[in-house]
Design an enzyme around this catalytic site. Structure first.
Site, PDB file in Angstrom:
ATOM      1  N   GLU A   1     -10.420  -2.529   4.233  1.00  0.00           N
ATOM      2  CA  GLU A   1      -9.124  -1.977   4.589  1.00  0.00           C
ATOM      3  C   GLU A   1      -8.938  -0.575   3.995  1.00  0.00           C
ATOM      4  OE1 GLU A   1      -6.262  -5.759   4.951  1.00  0.00           O
ATOM      5  OE2 GLU A   1      -6.692  -5.256   2.888  1.00  0.00           O
TER       6      GLU A   1
ATOM      7  N   ASP B   1       0.777  -1.250   0.000  1.00  0.00           N
ATOM      8  CA  ASP B   1       0.000   0.000   0.000  1.00  0.00           C
ATOM      9  C   ASP B   1       0.808   1.300   0.000  1.00  0.00           C
ATOM     10  OD1 ASP B   1      -1.492  -2.115   0.904  1.00  0.00           O
ATOM     11  OD2 ASP B   1      -2.093  -1.179   2.768  1.00  0.00           O
TER      12      ASP B   1
ATOM     13  N   ARG C   1      -7.177  -1.123  11.784  1.00  0.00           N
ATOM     14  CA  ARG C   1      -5.948  -0.591  11.182  1.00  0.00           C
ATOM     15  C   ARG C   1      -6.197   0.459  10.103  1.00  0.00           C
ATOM     16  NH1 ARG C   1      -6.283  -6.097   9.644  1.00  0.00           N
ATOM     17  NH2 ARG C   1      -6.695  -6.449   7.428  1.00  0.00           N
TER      18      ARG C   1
ATOM     19  N   PHE D   1       2.109  -0.859  10.069  1.00  0.00           N
ATOM     20  CA  PHE D   1       1.125  -1.052   9.014  1.00  0.00           C
ATOM     21  C   PHE D   1       0.674   0.299   8.446  1.00  0.00           C
ATOM     22  CE2 PHE D   1      -0.806  -5.586   9.513  1.00  0.00           C
ATOM     23  CZ  PHE D   1       0.453  -6.133   9.351  1.00  0.00           C
TER      24      PHE D   1
HETATM   25  C1  FRU Z   1      -3.788  -3.612   2.812  1.00  0.00           C
HETATM   26  C2  FRU Z   1      -3.153  -4.077   4.104  1.00  0.00           C
HETATM   27  C3  FRU Z   1      -3.504  -3.124   5.224  1.00  0.00           C
HETATM   28  C4  FRU Z   1      -2.362  -3.316   6.178  1.00  0.00           C
HETATM   29  C5  FRU Z   1      -1.206  -3.541   5.257  1.00  0.00           C
HETATM   30  C6  FRU Z   1      -0.136  -4.445   5.798  1.00  0.00           C
HETATM   31  O1  FRU Z   1      -3.160  -4.053   1.672  1.00  0.00           O
HETATM   32  O2  FRU Z   1      -3.583  -5.389   4.402  1.00  0.00           O
HETATM   33  O3  FRU Z   1      -4.765  -3.335   5.780  1.00  0.00           O
HETATM   34  O4  FRU Z   1      -2.178  -2.199   6.995  1.00  0.00           O
HETATM   35  O5  FRU Z   1      -1.738  -4.081   4.066  1.00  0.00           O
HETATM   36  O6  FRU Z   1       0.998  -4.442   4.996  1.00  0.00           O
END
Ligand code: FRU
Length: 483
Positions: free
Chosen positions: A220, A40, A164, A99
């Site tokens: 997410e 991300d 998150r 994250f």
């Molecule tokens: C989305 C995700 C987020 C998390 C991150 C971990 O792609 O799963 O929810 O913070 O990647 O790398």
């Protein structure tokens, strides 16, 4: 500032290994890690005269691992320069990953809000929200009282594990953060928190739940912003079957956000991108007042052929400018990419049961095609290599079904078909595509629909063709991109 051993190790590893990546599929105008894995985009912001983009980063391997925050800056959103890694998972509260999260500027300082992820070794994990800041936008200091949103500040009806990806923004007297969550029934939902100082946070409400729209165990990377007097909510749906991720897709909703009640009233929603490779988009507003969006140009259940023998995996899209038209999101590639256009070739012709061919040498091209086709006529656009005809990208329109179809044949895909509904006005279709070495972003009808894909041709593509069955008026302009 703490002298982080993990940060130093990461930097050393990158400087020793960045020259070892295989350049075959390395992109020219898309942000990638210098080596290792990225997912991300995080903390996308215009700060101190440049665009900053951070990203989920495991520099040590081309596979996901406890994430760092990689960091790059750009003057024009096209060319990126890497800066030192910004965050390492080096505290008790983020030891298994820093994250995803976001950034905000307050009084000339850059603040980051991110998720500290920790695992207990027995299959359980916890996620809490943390703050870090920087004066120069390069070196970051984590708040000594992290986490700022702890487990005890998560509402009863939400999971204590999946919590998150805070996206922070200012509105009136408050800072707000939307945060990805899961309901007790295992469905995606988004929580809203607010704060006066970024350090003490109060829970406001669960602004949306997924009962009535898309399925998903978690939504997410939420993002909430105002666009042309409407509110827009983005989120990325993840759905699992056991440990396997079976869905990984980004959506947007247009509606009205009530900040007092903490409720987002959804008026419409739709998939954000119709390609196979688009996830975790994040937006920012720049100093020109543009709402810009960047996303991971991969997702959790797509293949990553560069993981074997290439020492890198993962890239971000070219940022896009966002607009609304009749409550639908319109996406256009950032206008800055046009500054790299050179050697224009333009063709205007009526073709009737014939094919136009166009050779190209450049690794990156920008092509605009306007088509007007007579009733029942059909067209097909193809990009391929003269030396290996079995590899290609093809696009055609099926007027009977109002479907634009897209098919890839290459190292990864064998006749993989994607399709998107489009309703051409007066039998006109316009397409713009941006081809980089291992990606193609196709903007249909001036950004009404976009298909983002990674492509892995065995031989470099060097030929473009347009053919018609029946009569078709073609206006084509092609530029090499000089990067
Ligand atoms: C989305 C995700 C987020 C998390 C991150 C971990 O792609 O799963 O929810 O913070 O990647 O790398």
């Amino acid at each position: 500032m703490k002298n982080s051993v993990s940060l130093k190790q990461a930097m050393q590893y990158i400087s020793e290994n960045k020259s070892k990546v295989n350049s075959k599929y390395r992109l020219k105008f898309h942000l990638m890690g210098e080596c290792g894995w990225i997912n991300d985009p995080n903390g996308f912001i215009f700060f101190n005269g440049v665009y900053h983009c951070f990203f989920q980063y495991n520099p040590f391997k081309p596979f996901w691992g406890p994430t760092y925050w990689g960091h790059a800056v750009s003057k024009d959103l096209v060319k990126w320069e890497h800066l030192p890694v910004a965050l390492a998972p080096d505290e008790e509260y983020d030891r298994d990953g820093c994250f995803s999260g976001s950034a905000i500027e307050i009084d000339g300082k850059l603040y980051i809000m991110y998720t500290g992820h920790i695992e207990d070794g027995a299959g359980n994990y916890y996620q809490r929200q943390c703050i870090a800041w920087s004066i120069d936008g390069i070196k970051f200091e984590k708040y000594f009282r992290n986490p700022v949103i702890d487990k005890n500040n998560i509402p009863q009806e939400a999971s204590k594990r999946d919590f998150r990806d805070p996206k922070v923004f200012q509105k009136g007297d408050f800072y707000y953060a939307v945060i990805a969550s899961q309901s007790k029934e295992g469905k995606g939902q988004i929580l809203l928190y607010r704060s006066r100082d970024l350090l003490k946070w109060e829970y406001v409400n669960t602004i949306v739940r997924n009962e009535n729209i898309v399925e998903g165990d978690i939504w997410e990377c939420p993002d909430l912003f105002e666009l042309e007097e409407k509110d827009v909510l983005l989120f990325s749906v993840q759905q699992k079957e056991g440990d396997k991720i079976i869905r990984s897709e980004a959506f947007y909703c247009v509606g009205k956000m009530d900040f007092e009640k903490g409720v987002f009233k959804i008026n419409s929603y739709e998939k954000l991108d119709w390609g196979k490779y688009f996830y975790a988009p994040q937006t920012t507003m720049d100093e020109k007042g543009r709402r810009l969006m960047i996303a991971w140009m991969d997702n959790w259940n797509c293949p990553f052929p560069t993981q074997e023998g290439h020492n890198w995996a993962g890239a971000l899209t070219l940022p896009r400018e966002l607009y609304l038209k009749n409550s639908r999101l319109i996406m256009e590639p950032v206008r800055e990419i046009k500054n790299y256009r050179k050697d224009e070739i333009s063709i205007e012709r009526i073709i009737n049961d014939e094919t136009i061919y166009l050779n190209f040498e450049a690794e990156c091209i920008d092509v605009e095609i306007d088509l007007v086709f007579m009733p029942k006529a059909e067209f097909e656009i193809s990009i391929f290599s003269k030396n290996l005809l079995s590899n290609s990208v093809k696009i055609w329109y099926e007027s009977v079904y109002n479907k634009l179809k897209f098919i890839i044949n290459d190292l990864v895909f064998n006749n993989e078909i994607q399709e998107v509904d489009i309703f051409p006005l007066e039998d006109k279709i316009s397409l713009r595509f941006l081809l980089d070495k291992s990606s193609i972003e196709i903007f249909v009808n001036k950004g009404e629909k976009v298909l983002t894909n990674r492509i892995y041709p065995l031989e470099k593509y060097d030929m473009l063709s347009i053919s018609s069955k029946g009569k078709c008026e073609v206006k084509l302009r092609k530029w090499d991109l000089d990067l």
